[in-house]
Design an enzyme around this catalytic site. Structure first.
Site, mmCIF file in Angstrom:
data_model
loop_
_atom_site.group_PDB
_atom_site.id
_atom_site.type_symbol
_atom_site.label_atom_id
_atom_site.label_comp_id
_atom_site.label_asym_id
_atom_site.label_seq_id
_atom_site.Cartn_x
_atom_site.Cartn_y
_atom_site.Cartn_z
ATOM 1 C CG HIS A 3 -1.555 -1.357 1.315
ATOM 2 N ND1 HIS A 3 -1.086 -2.272 2.518
ATOM 3 C CD2 HIS A 3 -2.655 -1.743 0.927
ATOM 4 C CE1 HIS A 3 -1.974 -3.224 2.223
ATOM 5 N NE2 HIS A 3 -3.011 -3.304 1.332
HETATM 6 S S1 FES Z 1 1.746 -0.559 3.293
HETATM 7 FE FE1 FES Z 1 0.215 -1.839 3.767
HETATM 8 S S2 FES Z 1 1.188 -3.668 4.381
HETATM 9 FE FE2 FES Z 1 2.778 -2.352 3.883
#
Ligand code: FES
Length: 187
Positions: A152
Site C-alpha cells: 500500500h
Molecule cells: S503499506 Fe500496507 S502492508 Fe505495508
C-alpha cells in the site's frame, strides 16, 4: 417393405484389458548424492533449519555485509533486515527533525551505541504485515531511501522510520546484542 439395415459404427471390441507390469523398486540407492558439496550462500540465514527456527534467538554473521548492503535473515519465522548504513544514509537519518515524525525516534535510539551503522529491524510492514522492499540487491528503497512496502505504498527512511503511507509505526527493532564485532544475536 424391408427397412435398410443400420450401419454398425461401433468400434471393434477391445482385445482385453491392457496389462501393466508393475516393477517394485524396493530400494533405489542414490549413493554419493548425499556427499555432494553444496555451496552455502552468504544469506544462508534466510532458510535456517527447523531447530534454529524453534530457538528463541538466532546468531548471524554480519562480517560480509558491506556499507550500503543489507541481508534478510529469519527470526522466529519472520524476516529481519540487517543493514550496514553508509555515512550518507546515517547523516540523512540524523538530519531529520525527530519531533516531526509519525513515530518519533532517533537513529541513535534505534541502534546500539557506537554502531549506528548497523540498522537491525523486523522486515514486517507495520501497516498490514507485508515484507517491504529495500534489503535485497537492486530492490527499490522508496523515496526516503530506506524501505518501501509495495502493498500500500508505505515508505521508510534510512533509519527504517515511517515517513509516508498508511503504516502507523517504524519498522520494529527486535531485541539483539553484538556478541562480537561480527556476530549479532537476535532475541
Ligand atoms: S503499506 Fe500496507 S502492508 Fe505495508
Amino acid at each position: 417393405m424391408a427397412e435398410q439395415a443400420s450401419i454398425d459404427t461401433s468400434a471393434p471390441a477391445e482385445e482385453g484389458v491392457r496389462r501393466r507390469d508393475f516393477i517394485n523398486i524396493a530400494a533405489v540407492s542414490f549413493a554419493g548424492v548425499g556427499g555432494a558439496a553444496v555451496l552455502v550462500p552468504l544469506v544462508s540465514q534466510m532458510a535456517p533449519s527447523a531447530d534454529v527456527l524453534a530457538q528463541s534467538s538466532t546468531e548471524i554473521d554480519i562480517s560480509a555485509i558491506q556499507p550500503g548492503q543489507a541481508i534478510k535473515a529469519v527470526f522466529r519465522k519472520q524476516p529481519v533486515f540487517i543493514r550496514n548504513l553508509t555515512p550518507e544514509e546515517i547523516s540523512a537519518a540524523e538530519k531529520v527533525d525527530v519531533a516531526s515524525l509519525r513515530d518519533p525516534q532517533s537513529l541513535e535510539e534505534r541502534t546500539k551505541e557506537g554502531k549506528t551503522n548497523w540498522l537491525i529491524t523486523m522486515g514486517v510492514c507495520t501497516h498490514l504485515g507485508c515484507v517491504p522492499l529495500g534489503a535485497g540487491e537492486g530492490e527499490v528503497k522508496g523515496e526516503f531511501g530506506g524501505y518501501f512496502c509495495p502493498c500500500h505504498g508505505s515508505s521508510y527512511d534510512t533509519a527504517a522510520r515511517i515517513r509516508k503511507g498508511p503504516a502507523p509505526k517504524n519498522l520494529e527493532v527486535p531485541e539483539y546484542a553484538f556478541t562480537s564485532d561480527t556476530v549479532v544475536k537476535i532475541g
